[in-house]
Design a protein around this motif. Structure first.
Motif, PDB file in Angstrom:
ATOM      1  N   TYR A   1      -8.617   3.427  -6.473  1.00 41.14           N
ATOM      2  CA  TYR A   1      -9.854   4.153  -6.182  1.00 41.14           C
ATOM      3  C   TYR A   1      -9.985   5.314  -7.146  1.00 41.14           C
ATOM      4  O   TYR A   1      -8.996   5.860  -7.610  1.00 41.14           O
TER       5      TYR A   1
ATOM      6  N   VAL B   1      -7.376  -4.190   2.873  1.00 38.02           N
ATOM      7  CA  VAL B   1      -6.316  -3.186   2.724  1.00 38.02           C
ATOM      8  C   VAL B   1      -5.073  -3.804   2.113  1.00 38.02           C
ATOM      9  O   VAL B   1      -4.493  -3.270   1.174  1.00 38.02           O
TER      10      VAL B   1
ATOM     11  N   TRP C   1      -9.417  -0.430  -1.174  1.00 37.85           N
ATOM     12  CA  TRP C   1      -9.401   0.534  -0.070  1.00 37.85           C
ATOM     13  C   TRP C   1     -10.757   1.192   0.181  1.00 37.85           C
ATOM     14  O   TRP C   1     -11.117   1.412   1.332  1.00 37.85           O
TER      15      TRP C   1
ATOM     16  N   SER D   1     -12.383   0.979   3.751  1.00 36.66           N
ATOM     17  CA  SER D   1     -12.702   2.178   4.531  1.00 36.66           C
ATOM     18  C   SER D   1     -14.143   2.152   5.000  1.00 36.66           C
ATOM     19  O   SER D   1     -14.443   2.553   6.130  1.00 36.66           O
TER      20      SER D   1
ATOM     21  N   PRO E   1       0.816  -1.223   0.000  1.00 36.56           N
ATOM     22  CA  PRO E   1       0.000   0.000   0.000  1.00 36.56           C
ATOM     23  C   PRO E   1       0.844   1.265   0.000  1.00 36.56           C
ATOM     24  O   PRO E   1       0.485   2.245  -0.652  1.00 36.56           O
TER      25      PRO E   1
ATOM     26  N   TYR F   1     -14.192   1.898  -6.114  1.00 37.56           N
ATOM     27  CA  TYR F   1     -13.064   0.969  -6.268  1.00 37.56           C
ATOM     28  C   TYR F   1     -12.748   0.783  -7.746  1.00 37.56           C
ATOM     29  O   TYR F   1     -13.632   0.726  -8.587  1.00 37.56           O
TER      30      TYR F   1
ATOM     31  N   PHE G   1     -10.407   8.206   5.991  1.00 38.69           N
ATOM     32  CA  PHE G   1     -11.025   6.980   5.488  1.00 38.69           C
ATOM     33  C   PHE G   1     -12.524   7.122   5.280  1.00 38.69           C
ATOM     34  O   PHE G   1     -13.101   6.382   4.516  1.00 38.69           O
TER      35      PHE G   1
END
Lengths: 360, 282, 367
Positions: B45, B246, B252, B256, A80, B39, B31
C-alpha cells in the motif's frame, strides 16, 4: 500493468553480494559455534504433527549441538505479519513454500538462498531449489482419481475436462493450491503470468461446462472424495493415499504433461541482526543434510530432496523412490514459473478468477 | 456535564471502555485509514489518499451482488434461527422437567466442536448420497438426489445450526427472567394462551430477540468457513472476499474497504433494528 | 344463612406427588364479603387462592361459583380479578393499557374502555397517570394500578395475593385502609391472602386461619382473637400467655382450672373436658392486671418483675411466678405502669382467660 520495481534480479544480485561479503567475514559455518552467533532462534511455524516432526528431525539434533533456545509462534498465514514487520522483523525463520517464499522474496522480506550462505544447497536436486527456499522434503502433486467411479483412471490434466466427470470434478480453492494449479494450466496452454487468457478460458470451461466444485483444503478434499461428491481433482500424492487409507478407492497419478511439487522449508527472514541470520542459515543448512532429511522423510513419508539421499535411500524409505524422469517431470512446469510476475499480477489475476471463472 | 456525557466519560475510563478502545475502535480506525490508501503490488500500500477502493467496492456489480447476498443470508439466518430458536428457548425457560439440563447441554454442544468439524458434518448430511437426500428419496418426496451442497440453502442450514446457541441463550435468559405471574395475570384478565403470548410473552422477550438476532446477524454476515465449504463458488460472501484479499491477494487497501463496508452494513442495520425495537422504558 | 354463597370450594385437595399441600378443605364465601386467608408460609393459603383463580388444578374436590361448577375452567373463563403479590403489571404497557387489558380481552368498545379505565383510576386514587409506565410509578401506585386492573373488569370476586407485602411499613398501613375502602365502595366480594395478622384483622369481615394445609379456625376477627380453638391459633394471632393447668371442676358454662397454686375460673367454650384433664390456659398480655399491692380473689397469682421493656406507647413486663411459669403483661406506658422495676414483688390477676387443649390435633375442616 508493468512491474514497478525495476529489475529485481539486479537488486537481489547486489544484496546477494553484500551477504556474501558478510559471510566471508564471519567464521566458516561448518565449523560452527561462531563467537558472534546468536543463542536464540525465533520461528514462525504451523503447529500440529508437522511441527513435531520438524522438531524431532531437525530442531532437536541442532539444539543438542548448539544449545540454541527456540522460540515458537505457531499458526497459519504468517505472510502478512512478515510483510508488516519487514523493516523491523521480530522473527528469524518462517515456514513457507516456493510460492509464498517467492512472494516474500519479491518484497525483500526474506533472504535469498545461495550456496555461499547454505553450503548444503549444492546437494539439493534442482527440481526443488527456488531462489528463496529449497525443500527439506517435497510433496508431489498431481491428480487424485476415484477408480471405482472412473475405472479407466486418469492420465493427464486434460482429463479434468472430460464431460463424463461433469459435476464430480474438484478444483482447489485459490487460497489453497488453486493459484498454483491455475498457473500450471495457464502455462500448459501457452500463457504466462502477464497473459492469463488461456488459463482463464480453460478454467472457465471447467467450472461452467463441467460444473467443477471448489475444494477448500485437505480435510474438505477428504470429505468430498469420501462422500463421492468429487471423483477427480488435483491433489497431493500423500494426501491421496490418506483418502485411500480411509476407505475410498482412489489413485494418485502424475499427469503426463508434468506434475507439480511443493517444497516446504523455513525461509530466513531478512533484516535480522547478522548473528541471528547466520544461526538461521545454519539451521536451514542442517535441514538439507542427509541425516536430517532421512529422519524427516521417515517421519512424514515425503520423499527427500537431497540428491545423495535420493540415490541411496535406506530400505525403509525405498517406497519413496522416484525415477529421474518422475523427478524431472515434477520440475517441468513450475520451474518455468515467473513467481515475481505471478506476484506482481496477483490482484488482477484473482479478480479475473473471481469474476470470469467462478462468476461465469 | 449532562447525564449522557457523564455516562460516556465513565465508559471511556472504565476497563471495558479501554478494551473497546484498544480492540474495537483502534482496529476500525486502522482499517479505515488503510482503505483510503492506494494498492501497490510490491509495496502493498502507498499512503496516498484515494477513494478508488470504495469506488471499486460500491460501484462494481460483482461486489454489489456479494454485499446483497451477504446481507440476505445474514437476514435469513437470523430469521430462521429466531423462528426455530424461540420455541426451544421458550421450552427451556418454562419447562421444569429433568430433561432441561440435557437439552441445555445439547444447545451448547455445537459450540464445543469446532465450526469446521460441524461444517464437515453438514457435507456428509447434505451430499447427493447423504442422509438428507436418502431420507427424501425413501419417503418418496423425490426420485433423484437434489443438489443441496454448494447452494445458499446449504449455507443457510449450516449457519442456522452453528449459530443457534447465540440465538437461544439471549432468548432463554430474557424468557427465564420474565415474572411468570405476568403471564398468569394476562390469563386471569381473560387472555387465552395465544393472546397472552402475543400480548405479553413476546413483547417482553424483545431484548432477547434483539440481542439474539443482532448476534446471529453479525456472526453470519462475517462468516468465512461455512460459505466457503458449503456454498461453493456460487455463494460468495464478504467474509471470504476479505480473507482472500488479506491473505492471498495481499490487497490490504481493498480488503479494508470491503471490511469497512461490511462493518458499516452490520452497524447500521443493527442500529436501525435496535431503534425500531425500542419503545417505552424497559 | 339463607343467601347462596358466591363461591364455594368443597373437599379440595392438592397433592404434589406424595406430598399433600392442601386439604381437604371447604370454604364458602358470601356475596360482598371481605374474607381473609391467614396463615404462615406453606399453610396452603396461596394454593387455595390459585385453585380459586384457576391457576392450579385441585387434585380432588370442586370449585363452584354462583352454583355453577367451574373446577375445569381455565383462568380466562373465570369471572375473577387477581392482584398478585408483586403486582405482575405488564412492564411494556402504559398504566392505561395495563388497566384496559382485561376490557380489551372482553371486546368492550373503545370509548367505553376509555371511560371505565379513567373511572377506575379515579376510584383507586390515581387519576391522570394513564400514560405512564409501571417502572415510573412508586410501589404504592403500582399496587393501586394492579387493583384497578383487576377490578375494572367487574369480576364477581376479587382475589388479593399478599398485595401489601412488598410495601414499606408506613405505606402498608395506609394501603390497608385504602384497599378496604375501595372494596366497600365497589361492594366486591374479596378474598385476601396474607400472613400478617394485623392486615387480616383490620380489613376482614371474616378470617380463615390456615395451617399445614388445613383450616385451623374461621370467624370474625374478634372471635378469632378472644376465643382461639387451638394453641396454634392463640399463638399465631396476637401474643398470648399460655400456661399449663389442670381442670378441677366442670361447672355450668364455666371451668375451674388449677394454675400453679391458684384456681382460675374460665368460660367453658366449645371444648369438652372432664375433671383432671390437663389443659392450657390462655391470657392475652394486655388483659393481665398487675398491682404492687395485694389483690385477693380468684384468677390471682403472685410473682416478681423479671424484665421490663419500654417501647414508647407500651410497657411490657415479664413476671416470674414459679420456676417454670412466667407471664407477660403489656400495658399503655402511663405513669402507673412505668413505675414497675425489676425485682418488684407484684400481684397478678387474669380474669379474662380462655382454656385450650394442651395439644393441638390436626384439622382439615370447612369454613
Amino acid at each position: 500493468m508493468k512491474i514497478r520495481k525495476t529489475d529485481p534480479t539486479r537488486r537481489t544480485f547486489l544484496r546477494g553480494s553484500a551477504a556474501l561479503g558478510a559471510a566471508a567475514l564471519a567464521t566458516p559455518m561448518l565449523s560452527g559455534r561462531a563467537a558472534a552467533q546468536a543463542s536464540e532462534l525465533r520461528i514462525l511455524f504451523p503447529g500440529g504433527t508437522w511441527q513435531e516432526y520438524f522438531q524431532q528431525a531437525i530442531i532437536d539434533p541442532f539444539v543438542a549441538d548448539r544449545g540454541t533456545e527456540i522460540v515458537w509462534k505457531t499458526g497459519l498465514g504468517f505472510e502478512p505479519l512478515l510483510i508488516a514487520q519487514r523493516r523491523r522483523p521480530q522473527w528469524d525463520l518462517a515456514h513457507q513454500n516456493q510460492n509464498t517464499s517467492s512472494q516474500l522474496g519479491a518484497m525483500e522480506a526474506i533472504e535469498e538462498w545461495t550456496e555461499e550462505n547454505i553450503p548444503n544447497l549444492a546437494q539439493i536436486h534442482p527440481s526443488f531449489r527456488y531462489p528463496h527456499l529449497a525443500g527439506k522434503v517435497h510433496t508431489p502433486y498431481g491428480i487424485a482419481v476415484n477408480v471405482s467411479e472412473v475405472p479407466n483412471g486418469a492420465s493427464a490434466w486434460t482429463d479434468l475436462w472430460d464431460p463424463a466427470f461433469k459435476g464430480k470434478v474438484g478444483f482447489p480453492a485459490w487460497n489453497w493450491m488453486g493459484q498454483e494449479v491455475f498457473h500450471a494450466i495457464n502455462e500448459l496452454n501457452g500463457g504466462a503470468p502477464d497473459n492469463v487468457d488461456p488459463g482463464i478460458e480453460r478454467l472457465k470451461a471447467l467450472f461452467a461446462e463441467n460444473d467443477a466444485i471448489i475444494v477448500d483444503n485437505v480435510e474438505h478434499a477428504m470429505q468430498l472424495m469420501s462422500a463421492g461428491e468429487v471423483w477427480i481433482m488435483p491433489h497431493f500424492g500423500a494426501r491421496t493415499m490418506q483418502i485411500r487409507d480411509a476407505g475410498t478407492d482412489v489413485e494418485f497419478i502424475l499427469p503426463e504433461e508434468g506434475g507439480l511439487s511443493f517444497i516446504w522449508n523455513t525461509s530466513v527472514v531478512a533484516n535480522r541482526p547478522d548473528a541471528s541470520r547466520e544461526l538461521a542459515f545454519d539451521l536451514v543448512n542442517h535441514s538439507l543434510s542427509v541425516e536430517a532429511q532421512t529422519t524427516f522423510s521417515k517421519l512424514t513419508n515425503y520423499p527427500p530432496t537431497n540428491i545423495e539421499l535420493m540415490n541411496n535411500l535406506p530400505p525403509e524409505l525405498k517406497h519413496l523412490e522416484m525415477t529421474p524422469d518422475e523427478v524431472e517431470s515434477l520440475g517441468n512446469i513450475q520451474r518455468n514459473f515467473d513467481y515475481m510476475a505471478m506476484f506482481a499480477y496477483r490482484d488482477e489475476i484473482k479478480t479475473r478468477w473471481d469474476r470470469e471463472v467462478l462468476g461465469g | 456535564m449532562n447525564t449522557s456525557g457523564r455516562l460516556f466519560s465513565t465508559f471511556l475510563f472504565s476497563p471495558i471502555g479501554i478494551v473497546y478502545l484498544l480492540f474495537l475502535l483502534a482496529p476500525i480506525g486502522f482499517f479505515l485509514s488503510m482503505s483510503l490508501f492506494r494498492y501497490d503490488a510490491f509495496e502493498l500500500y502507498v499512503p496516498a489518499l484515494t477513494t478508488e477502493n470504495f469506488e471499486r467496492v460500491l460501484t462494481d456489480g460483482y461486489y454489489q451482488e456479494i454485499i446483497f447476498r451477504t446481507l440476505k443470508i445474514a437476514f435469513l439466518t437470523s430469521l430462521f434461527s429466531l423462528l426455530l430458536g424461540y420455541p426451544l428457548a421458550y421450552f427451556l425457560a418454562r419447562s421444569r422437567t429433568q430433561w432441561r439440563g440435557i437439552l441445555m447441554f445439547l444447545v451448547i454442544a455445537p459450540l464445543m466442536s469446532g465450526i469446521i468439524v460441524r461444517t464437515y458434518g453438514w457435507i456428509v448430511l447434505l451430499g447427493s448420497d447423504g442422509a438428507v437426500n436418502k431420507t427424501l428419496i425413501s419417503i418418496g418426496l423425490i426420485d433423484q438426489p437434489v443438489q443441496i451442497l454448494n447452494t445458499e440453502t446449504a449455507v443457510l442450514l449450516a449457519l442456522v445450526h452453528i449459530l443457534m446457541p447465540y440465538m437461544v441463550f439471549p432468548l432463554f435468559s430474557s424468557l427465564a427472567s420474565q415474572d411468570p405471574d405476568v403471564e398468569r395475570a394476562a390469563g386471569t384478565l381473560g387472555a387465552g394462551r395465544i393472546r397472552t403470548f402475543l400480548e405479553v410473552t413476546l413483547p417482553l422477550s424483545r431484548t432477547g430477540i434483539l440481542m439474539g438476532s443482532a448476534l446471529v446477524f453479525t456472526l453470519s454476515a462475517g462468516s468465512v468457513v461455512t460459505p466457503a465449504l458449503l456454498g461453493g463458488k456460487d455463494v460468495q460472501m464478504l467474509g471470504q472476499q476479505i480473507y482472500d484479499l488479506v491473505l492471498t491477494t495481499l490487497n490490504w487497501p481493498l480488503a479494508s474497504a470491503v471490511a469497512f463496508v461490511l462493518v458499516l452494513c452490520q452497524f447500521s442495520i443493527i442500529a436501525l433494528y435496535f431503534r425500531g425495537g425500542r419503545h417505552g422504558p424497559a | 344463612m339463607t343467601q347462596e354463597p358466591v363461591l364455594e370450594i368443597r373437599d379440595v385437595v392438592k397433592q404434589y406427588g406424595d406430598v399433600r399441600a392442601l386439604g381437604p378443605v371447604g370454604i364458602s364465601v358470601r356475596e360482598g364479603e371481605f374474607l381473609t386467608l391467614l396463615g404462615p408460609s406453606g399453610c396452603g393459603k396461596t394454593t387455595t387462592l390459585h385453585i380459586i383463580a384457576g391457576l392450579t388444578n385441585p387434585t380432588e374436590g370442586s370449585v363452584s361459583m354462583k352454583g355453577r361448577d367451574i373446577t375445569a375452567l381455565e383462568p380466562p373463563q373465570r369471572d375473577m380479578g387477581l392482584v398478585f403479590q408483586n403486582y405482575a403489571l405488564f412492564p411494556h404497557k402504559t398504566v392505561f393499557d395495563n388497566v384496559a387489558f382485561g376490557l380489551r380481552m372482553r371486546r368492550v368498545p373503545k370509548p367505553e374502555i376509555k371511560e371505565r379505565v379513567e373511572r377506575v383510576l379515579e376510584v383507586v386514587g390515581l387519576p391522570g397517570i394513564g400514560s405512564r409506565y409501571p417502572s415510573e410509578l412508586s410501589g404504592g401506585q403500582r399496587q393501586r394500578v394492579a387493583v384497578a386492573r383487576a377490578v375494572v373488569i367487574e369480576p364477581s370476586i376479587l382475589l388479593l395475593d399478599e398485595p401489601l407485602s412488598n410495601l414499606d411499613a408506613v405505606l402498608r398501613k395506609r394501603m390497608r385502609l385504602d384497599l378496604r375502602n375501595i372494596q366497600q365502595r365497589l361492594g366486591i366480594t374479596t378474598i385476601f391472602v396474607t400472613h400478617d395478622q394485623d392486615e387480616a384483622f383490620e380489613m376482614s369481615d371474616r378470617v380463615i386461619l390456615m395451617n399445614k394445609g388445613g383450616i385451623e379456625q374461621s370467624g370474625p376477627p374478634e372471635e378469632m382473637y378472644d376465643r382461639p380453638e387451638s394453641r396454634f391459633a392463640a399463638e399465631f394471632i396476637g401474643e398470648a400467655n399460655l400456661v399449663a393447668g389442670e381442670v378441677v371442676e366442670v361447672g355450668q358454662g364455666e371451668l375451674k382450672v388449677k394454675v400453679a397454686e391458684a384456681i382460675f375460673t374460665a368460660p367453658a367454650g366449645k371444648m369438652t373436658v372432664a375433671q383432671g384433664d390437663r389443659v392450657t390456659v390462655m391470657v392475652r398480655p394486655e388483659r393481665v392486671e398487675v398491682s404492687k399491692t395485694p389483690i385477693s380473689g380468684g384468677n390471682t397469682l403472685q410473682g416478681k418483675v423479671s424484665s421490663r421493656v419500654f417501647s414508647g406507647d407500651q410497657v411490657s413486663l415479664t413476671m416470674r411466678v414459679t420456676e417454670d411459669l412466667e407471664l407477660l403483661c403489656s400495658k399503655p406506658s402511663t405513669a402507673l405502669y412505668r413505675g414497675f422495676d425489676i425485682g418488684d414483688p407484684v400481684w397478678i390477676s387474669a380474669d379474662d382467660c380462655w382454656v385450650l387443649p394442651r395439644v393441638d390435633t390436626r384439622k382439615g375442616g370447612a369454613a
